[in-house]
Motif scaffolding. Structure first.
Motif, PDB file in Angstrom:
ATOM      1  N   ALA A 241      11.350   9.701  -7.299  1.00  0.00           N
ATOM      2  CA  ALA A 241      10.287   9.328  -6.358  1.00  0.00           C
ATOM      3  C   ALA A 241      10.887   8.782  -5.059  1.00  0.00           C
ATOM      4  O   ALA A 241      10.394   9.082  -3.962  1.00  0.00           O
ATOM      5  CB  ALA A 241       9.370   8.277  -6.993  1.00  0.00           C
ATOM      6  N   LEU A 242      11.955   8.009  -5.179  1.00  0.00           N
ATOM      7  CA  LEU A 242      12.591   7.444  -3.983  1.00  0.00           C
ATOM      8  C   LEU A 242      13.224   8.552  -3.137  1.00  0.00           C
ATOM      9  O   LEU A 242      13.088   8.563  -1.911  1.00  0.00           O
ATOM     10  CB  LEU A 242      13.643   6.402  -4.392  1.00  0.00           C
ATOM     11  CG  LEU A 242      14.299   5.647  -3.235  1.00  0.00           C
ATOM     12  CD1 LEU A 242      13.274   4.842  -2.436  1.00  0.00           C
ATOM     13  CD2 LEU A 242      15.404   4.716  -3.745  1.00  0.00           C
TER      14      LEU A 242
ATOM     15  N   GLU B 102       9.692   7.626   6.517  1.00  0.00           N
ATOM     16  CA  GLU B 102      10.588   6.508   6.826  1.00  0.00           C
ATOM     17  C   GLU B 102      10.196   5.355   5.903  1.00  0.00           C
ATOM     18  O   GLU B 102       9.014   5.015   5.814  1.00  0.00           O
ATOM     19  CB  GLU B 102      10.354   6.051   8.271  1.00  0.00           C
ATOM     20  CG  GLU B 102      10.776   7.025   9.316  1.00  0.00           C
ATOM     21  CD  GLU B 102      12.170   6.726   9.821  1.00  0.00           C
ATOM     22  OE1 GLU B 102      12.505   5.532   9.922  1.00  0.00           O
ATOM     23  OE2 GLU B 102      12.906   7.680  10.086  1.00  0.00           O
ATOM     24  N   LEU B 103      11.180   4.760   5.225  1.00  0.00           N
ATOM     25  CA  LEU B 103      10.863   3.676   4.289  1.00  0.00           C
ATOM     26  C   LEU B 103      11.556   2.398   4.708  1.00  0.00           C
ATOM     27  O   LEU B 103      12.690   2.432   5.193  1.00  0.00           O
ATOM     28  CB  LEU B 103      11.353   4.028   2.873  1.00  0.00           C
ATOM     29  CG  LEU B 103      10.855   5.321   2.229  1.00  0.00           C
ATOM     30  CD1 LEU B 103      11.558   5.527   0.898  1.00  0.00           C
ATOM     31  CD2 LEU B 103       9.360   5.282   2.033  1.00  0.00           C
ATOM     32  N   ASN B 104      10.910   1.249   4.469  1.00  0.00           N
ATOM     33  CA  ASN B 104      11.600  -0.022   4.680  1.00  0.00           C
ATOM     34  C   ASN B 104      12.166  -0.516   3.336  1.00  0.00           C
ATOM     35  O   ASN B 104      11.921   0.098   2.289  1.00  0.00           O
ATOM     36  CB  ASN B 104      10.680  -1.058   5.351  1.00  0.00           C
ATOM     37  CG  ASN B 104       9.501  -1.449   4.469  1.00  0.00           C
ATOM     38  OD1 ASN B 104       9.619  -1.452   3.245  1.00  0.00           O
ATOM     39  ND2 ASN B 104       8.372  -1.788   5.082  1.00  0.00           N
TER      40      ASN B 104
ATOM     41  N   ILE C 279      10.044  -1.412  -4.175  1.00  0.00           N
ATOM     42  CA  ILE C 279       8.803  -1.171  -4.942  1.00  0.00           C
ATOM     43  C   ILE C 279       8.943   0.106  -5.769  1.00  0.00           C
ATOM     44  O   ILE C 279       8.639   0.137  -6.968  1.00  0.00           O
ATOM     45  CB  ILE C 279       7.579  -1.055  -3.984  1.00  0.00           C
ATOM     46  CG1 ILE C 279       7.216  -2.428  -3.423  1.00  0.00           C
ATOM     47  CG2 ILE C 279       6.379  -0.424  -4.696  1.00  0.00           C
ATOM     48  CD1 ILE C 279       6.145  -2.404  -2.339  1.00  0.00           C
ATOM     49  N   ILE C 280       9.381   1.170  -5.135  1.00  0.00           N
ATOM     50  CA  ILE C 280       9.481   2.477  -5.818  1.00  0.00           C
ATOM     51  C   ILE C 280      10.534   2.411  -6.927  1.00  0.00           C
ATOM     52  O   ILE C 280      10.290   2.814  -8.072  1.00  0.00           O
ATOM     53  CB  ILE C 280       9.835   3.591  -4.800  1.00  0.00           C
ATOM     54  CG1 ILE C 280       8.724   3.710  -3.755  1.00  0.00           C
ATOM     55  CG2 ILE C 280      10.054   4.925  -5.512  1.00  0.00           C
ATOM     56  CD1 ILE C 280       9.110   4.528  -2.527  1.00  0.00           C
TER      57      ILE C 280
ATOM     58  N   ALA D 236       0.833  -1.209   0.000  1.00  0.00           N
ATOM     59  CA  ALA D 236       0.000   0.000   0.000  1.00  0.00           C
ATOM     60  C   ALA D 236       0.867   1.259   0.000  1.00  0.00           C
ATOM     61  O   ALA D 236       0.639   2.194  -0.786  1.00  0.00           O
ATOM     62  CB  ALA D 236      -0.911  -0.007   1.221  1.00  0.00           C
ATOM     63  N   ARG D 237       1.893   1.297   0.855  1.00  0.00           N
ATOM     64  CA  ARG D 237       2.712   2.510   1.001  1.00  0.00           C
ATOM     65  C   ARG D 237       3.649   2.699  -0.192  1.00  0.00           C
ATOM     66  O   ARG D 237       3.782   3.805  -0.738  1.00  0.00           O
ATOM     67  CB  ARG D 237       3.500   2.466   2.324  1.00  0.00           C
ATOM     68  CG  ARG D 237       2.599   2.522   3.550  1.00  0.00           C
ATOM     69  CD  ARG D 237       3.392   2.469   4.846  1.00  0.00           C
ATOM     70  NE  ARG D 237       4.235   3.639   5.064  1.00  0.00           N
ATOM     71  CZ  ARG D 237       3.813   4.782   5.565  1.00  0.00           C
ATOM     72  NH1 ARG D 237       2.549   4.903   5.946  1.00  0.00           N
ATOM     73  NH2 ARG D 237       4.630   5.808   5.719  1.00  0.00           N
ATOM     74  N   GLY D 238       4.299   1.601  -0.615  1.00  0.00           N
ATOM     75  CA  GLY D 238       5.197   1.693  -1.785  1.00  0.00           C
ATOM     76  C   GLY D 238       4.407   2.042  -3.040  1.00  0.00           C
ATOM     77  O   GLY D 238       4.840   2.849  -3.869  1.00  0.00           O
ATOM     78  N   GLY D 239       3.202   1.445  -3.155  1.00  0.00           N
ATOM     79  CA  GLY D 239       2.362   1.737  -4.316  1.00  0.00           C
ATOM     80  C   GLY D 239       1.963   3.203  -4.365  1.00  0.00           C
ATOM     81  O   GLY D 239       1.902   3.821  -5.425  1.00  0.00           O
TER      82      GLY D 239
END
Ligand SMILES: [Fe+2]
Ligand SMILES: [Fe+2]
Length: 177
Positions: free
Chosen positions: A95-96, A104-106, A112-113, A62-65
């Motif tokens: 985007a990344l 904060e990203l895992n 995904i991005i 959901a978040r990466g999308g």
């Protein structure tokens, strides 16, 4: 306005993104005849449903999308500038970088991005969640492309999914004001 319990679950996973001031600007940029916001929300919500069904990491899906196209420019104008890099290949990195600045990203979300443009951009998706978002992104892009040329029922806008997404985005706009 209230969301249905199932959509409330989705909302809680992405609330900080949808109410972020910088991210909210995506509503102003065109993308395949919709806004980047509408496109990203559709990719995110569908990826969330698929990942949940397959017992995958639906939170990252959901978040990466939602963050996969977090670039703040009109890519049609960008392409006209002679010295700019190829948008198709470069925007996952933009985007990344934007996502890192705001959230904060895992490692799954980063993948995904960065890999969503596979196979056009080099970099094979490392996780199932990345492959799913990449596939859903292409499906949505084709769907949105058709919106301009036809009122064909294929368009998700006319389905239950379309009204669910409209409700979530209206809910996000209410929270932002
Ligand atoms: Fe993209
Ligand atoms: Fe996309």
């Amino acid at each position: 306005m209230e969301l249905k319990p199932h959509d409330q679950d989705y909302w809680l996973l992405v609330e900080d993104i949808l109410t972020n001031e910088t991210f909210s600007q995506l509503i102003n940029y065109n993308h395949h005849h919709t806004s980047i916001m509408e496109h990203a929300l559709t990719v995110s919500y569908l990826s969330y449903l698929i990942c949940k069904k397959l017992n995958l990491d639906y939170v990252s899906g959901a978040r990466g999308g939602l963050l996969h196209d977090f670039f703040l420019y009109d890519w049609r104008e960008y392409k006209k500038q002679p010295h700019k890099k190829n948008h198709g290949l470069n925007h996952p990195k933009v985007a990344l970088a934007n996502s890192h600045q705001c959230f904060e990203l895992n490692k799954v979300e980063c993948d995904i991005i960065l890999k969503h443009m596979w196979p056009k951009a080099i970099g094979f998706p490392r996780y199932w969640e990345s492959a799913i978002v990449s596939f859903v992104d292409k499906y949505c892009a084709c769907n949105e492309f058709w919106i301009k040329f036809t009122s064909f029922a294929f368009s998700y806008r006319k389905t239950k999914l379309g009204s669910t997404l409209k409700k979530i985005s209206s809910f996000a706009m209410l929270q932002n004001h």
